[in-house]
Scaffold this active site. Structure first.
Site, PDB file in Angstrom:
ATOM      1  N   GLU A   1       0.816  -1.213   0.000  1.00 51.79           N
ATOM      2  CA  GLU A   1       0.000   0.000   0.000  1.00 51.79           C
ATOM      3  C   GLU A   1       0.856   1.273   0.000  1.00 51.79           C
ATOM      4  OE1 GLU A   1      -2.729  -0.675   3.295  1.00 51.79           O
ATOM      5  OE2 GLU A   1      -4.108  -1.692   1.932  1.00 51.79           O
TER       6      GLU A   1
ATOM      7  N   ASP B   1      -8.566  -9.013   3.960  1.00 55.52           N
ATOM      8  CA  ASP B   1      -8.342  -7.939   4.914  1.00 55.52           C
ATOM      9  C   ASP B   1      -9.447  -7.843   5.971  1.00 55.52           C
ATOM     10  OD1 ASP B   1      -7.243  -5.761   6.128  1.00 55.52           O
ATOM     11  OD2 ASP B   1      -7.770  -4.328   4.571  1.00 55.52           O
TER      12      ASP B   1
ATOM     13  N   GLU C   1     -12.732  -2.680  11.880  1.00 60.49           N
ATOM     14  CA  GLU C   1     -12.772  -1.888  10.648  1.00 60.49           C
ATOM     15  C   GLU C   1     -13.909  -2.304   9.710  1.00 60.49           C
ATOM     16  OE1 GLU C   1      -9.056  -1.902   8.560  1.00 60.49           O
ATOM     17  OE2 GLU C   1      -9.838  -0.760   6.862  1.00 60.49           O
TER      18      GLU C   1
HETATM   19  O1  GCW Z   1      -7.021  -2.987   6.640  1.00 66.61           O
HETATM   20  C1  GCW Z   1      -6.196  -2.196   5.871  1.00 66.61           C
HETATM   21  C2  GCW Z   1      -6.511  -0.828   6.338  1.00 66.61           C
HETATM   22  C3  GCW Z   1      -5.355   0.114   6.298  1.00 66.61           C
HETATM   23  C4  GCW Z   1      -4.170  -0.557   6.968  1.00 66.61           C
HETATM   24  C5  GCW Z   1      -3.831  -1.810   6.205  1.00 66.61           C
HETATM   25  C6  GCW Z   1      -2.704  -2.607   6.839  1.00 66.61           C
HETATM   26  C7  GCW Z   1      -2.489   0.401   8.354  1.00 66.61           C
HETATM   27  O2  GCW Z   1      -7.605  -0.340   5.621  1.00 66.61           O
HETATM   28  O3  GCW Z   1      -5.733   1.276   6.956  1.00 66.61           O
HETATM   29  O4  GCW Z   1      -3.061   0.279   7.095  1.00 66.61           O
HETATM   30  O5  GCW Z   1      -4.940  -2.666   6.177  1.00 66.61           O
HETATM   31  O6  GCW Z   1      -3.007  -3.576   7.528  1.00 66.61           O
HETATM   32  O7  GCW Z   1      -1.560  -2.280   6.656  1.00 66.61           O
END
Ligand code: GCW
Length: 687
Positions: A294, A373, A401
């Site tokens: 990311e 995720d 989340e």
């Molecule tokens: O779940 C996703 C999130 C990001 C997060 C990423 C990760 C810290 O939306 O906000 O970043 O995973 O785990 O690195």
């Protein structure tokens, strides 16, 4: 007014006469044998708890004859530090206790309880366990408890930024930082450390894995004095501090032109950085690293792989006894939605499996529970069971989340238990994720579990008082994954709201049902997502459908789901061992709740439950929203049993949830009704 600040450590005077007598018989005095910072903490905690629950307590002395003294004594200390513990060796194996295990033992004649361990940290854990026995109303006679943690590392990861925000934080701002600096008043951090220690958490990383400009400087002289103060607070509670580091620190703060892990100057820079850190914090835990993920920098830029990057850092920190926790959340977040070959689910395995065995002993790979995720339902990451020669940590997310962001009630322990218990079949039966993460299955020395924190500076820490149960439960499960979701919930309820059978029954029922309720009214059958982009709250079926994040449902007028089979799909299923792979590959055997994760099927496909996919969607969404409303009604039945502060607060959240569940229900049902044109068998209202 009760505000939830004390969480599960809000000790109340024991009113019940019988319980009180019982407690006083063994614990009207206490003695801590020996001297150390952790033993001092243990003594303080014992004093606070006993005096709050029993009224007057005295610091006892062992030399004192029992005669003439009313009530019994709690004796806490390290085995070997006093002859008083000698007899215990006849009953228990002390050698196997390790650094954190402990024993709680009532003397034969009664009147004495021993809290004993092989180290002072174990004594602290024994003290908190004993307090829990008192709080939850357990009998204190004949105690024969021997506890050893299943996981070596039991960690909390904070995604806190120094500007005071928390990435994916749903409970206010950071308790560590504000306006680019550490918060002056550290009392809240101390209260936090204490709550963590009470559940035997032993590691904490205090900054976001997305390490921005200011946070990159945490490992420099500018902030290390502050970090050292915080580390010192955690140390008093047996918790080691870690920092997330910017992989490109050599560039960002070192003024160098490269972060190539094979560059000798880069390696030397990190050795120096490690030396600096350990000058301030001699027991520093190590680095947490999100690299090539990311938009974060990483070794890919230099044509190197993750092992090159992780090992370079590991070598820098090894001489000081530190570890590198390297995250496996690596995937292409610039995918073209038209590209049906690339499958985000495959990414972690594809990246890391070829590197199995190439990581240093002081590297642990941190793997999210699922391949995507933190969705409400995902299969378990096939990296567990794939890699056999690498230390692995399981990563969970306590912050909800994608599971209601601490506005919806979603008790996650049942989900996590499924993850722990999942049998990868890596070495035949009983090759569970729990056994792999702990290190036991493949004989690894390092292992354990980490989770993204759900706390912030809201007065009640979690935004939702009932979300405290996820925090508490995560830690209890990390200690012992065999505890049931129900046991943990009932402990937590008693400690948090007191002993009342009706109250316990109602809250237990709410907590235990909540995960399945949330799943019912959100994205169906394991397909995931369908949330609003960016903030991830609330329904949006096509929110990610034409985006670059690789999270698609492929719904058309005939059907939906992602074909990840080996025969006709992305091949992801092939990352699992037999017989898991066979069951996911087969349309007939794939578990219903994961069907759309693994297969693209028509809406009229009949599930194992006997329902069609479309009817399942309608039914679960109508039922889920109804059950969400029932949660509110159940809570209302407790109006006279819960203090007004916490009652009103939880009520507001549940009222919002009930309403928001209808929004989910209507959006999902309407979307699929319009797409498919297939009516609900029960002819309920769809728009
Ligand atoms: O779940 C996703 C999130 C990001 C997060 C990423 C990760 C810290 O939306 O906000 O970043 O995973 O785990 O690195």
């Amino acid at each position: 007014i009760e505000n939830g600040y004390d969480c599960w450590l809000g000790y109340k005077q024991i009113e019940d006469e019988v319980r009180r007598e019982d407690a006083l018989r063994v614990s009207s005095r206490y003695a801590i044998i020996g001297e150390s910072p952790l033993l001092r903490t243990a003594g303080k905690e014992l004093a606070v708890a006993l005096s709050a629950m029993l009224g007057h307590v005295e610091l006892g002395h062992l030399s004192e004859r029992q005669e003439g003294k009313q009530g019994g004594i709690v004796v806490a200390g390290v085995y070997g530090s006093s002859p008083v513990f000698e007899p215990l060796a006849e009953v228990y194996d002390f050698a196997g206790l390790g650094e954190e295990g402990y024993i709680i033992h009532s003397s034969e004649e009664g009147g004495r309880i021993y809290l004993c361990a092989a180290s002072d940290k174990g004594v602290l854990y024994a003290v908190f366990h004993f307090i829990r026995l008192l709080q939850t109303g357990q009998r204190l006679e004949g105690l024969r408890i021997r506890e050893v943690p299943r996981n070596g590392l039991r960690m909390i990861n904070h995604w806190d930024n120094m500007d005071g925000s928390v990435e994916r934080g749903y409970a206010g701002g950071s308790i560590f930082y504000k306006d680019g600096r550490f918060i002056e008043d550290k009392s809240r951090i101390r209260d936090y450390a204490r709550l963590l220690a009470s559940t035997a958490i032993n590691a904490v990383s205090i900054n976001n894995v997305n390490v921005h400009r200011q946070e990159s400087k945490l490992i420099t002289d500018e902030f290390l004095p502050d970090v050292a103060v915080v580390a010192g607070i955690f140390r008093e509670y047996g918790i080691r501090l870690y920092l997330s580091v910017n992989y490109a620190s050599t560039i960002e703060i070192g003024g160098m032109a490269t972060a190539d892990p094979l560059d000798a100057e880069v390696a030397a820079w990190w050795k120096q950085a490690a030396a600096d850190i350990y000058r301030y914090i001699p027991d520093f835990g190590g680095f947490v690293v999100k690299a090539d993920s990311e938009f974060r920098p990483g070794p890919f830029t230099y044509g190197r792989n993750h092992a090159d990057g992780a090992n370079m850092l590991a070598d820098a920190i090894a001489p000081f006894g530190g570890d590198v926790i390297w995250r496996c959340f690596v995937y292409n977040c610039l995918q073209d939605w038209r590209d049906r070959k690339t499958d985000r689910a495959r990414a972690a395995y594809d990246h890391f499996m070829p590197l199995d065995g190439e990581f240093r002993d002081n590297v642990m790979l941190q793997i999210k529970n699922g391949p995507m995720d933190f969705q409400v339902r995902e299969p378990v990451s096939p990296l567990f069971g794939g890699m056999t020669k690498t230390n692995q940590l399981l990563e969970l997310q306590i912050a909800q989340e994608y599971t209601g962001q601490q506005r919806h009630l979603c008790y996650l322990i049942p989900q996590w238990k499924e993850v722990y218990d999942f049998d990868t079949h890596a070495c035949g039966e009983r090759s569970t994720v729990g056994e792999i993460a702990s290190g036991r299955l493949f004989g690894r020395e390092r292992g354990g579990i980490a989770a993204v924190s759900n706390i912030g500076d809201d007065l009640n820490w979690c935004g939702h008082v009932l979300a405290q149960a996820n925090w508490y439960g995560y830690a209890r499960l990390a200690w012992n994954p065999d505890l049931s979701a129900e046991q943990i919930a009932s402990e937590w309820i008693r400690m948090t709201f007191g002993l009342d059978e009706d109250l316990e029954r109602v809250i237990l029922d709410m907590l235990l049902g909540s995960y399945s309720i949330y799943e019912s009214y959100t994205a169906p059958l394991g397909v995931g997502w369908m949330v609003n982009p960016n903030h991830h709250y609330g329904p949006n079926v096509d929110g990610y459908e034409y985006s670059k994040w690789g999270t698609y449902h492929y719904a058309d007028r005939v059907g939906m789901g992602v074909d990840r089979t080996v025969h006709t799909g992305t091949g992801y299923v092939g990352q699992y061992h037999a017989p898991v792979a066979e069951s996911y590959e087969s349309l007939a055997d794939c578990p219903d709740e994961l069907l759309l994760f693994f297969h693209h099927v028509p809406y009229l496909h009949v599930l194992q439950s006997g329902k069609t996919v479309i009817q399942h969607i309608y039914d679960t969404h109508f039922e889920g929203a109804e059950q969400a409303a029932e949660l509110l009604a159940k809570w209302d039945s407790l109006a006279s049993k819960v203090d007004s502060g916490r009652f009103k607060h939880v009520r507001e959240r549940l009222a919002h949830q009930a309403e928001h569940a209808c929004e989910w229900r209507d959006m999902i049902n309407t979307y699929f009704y319009r797409k498919s044109g297939i009516a609900d068998e029960q002819d309920r209202l769809i728009y």
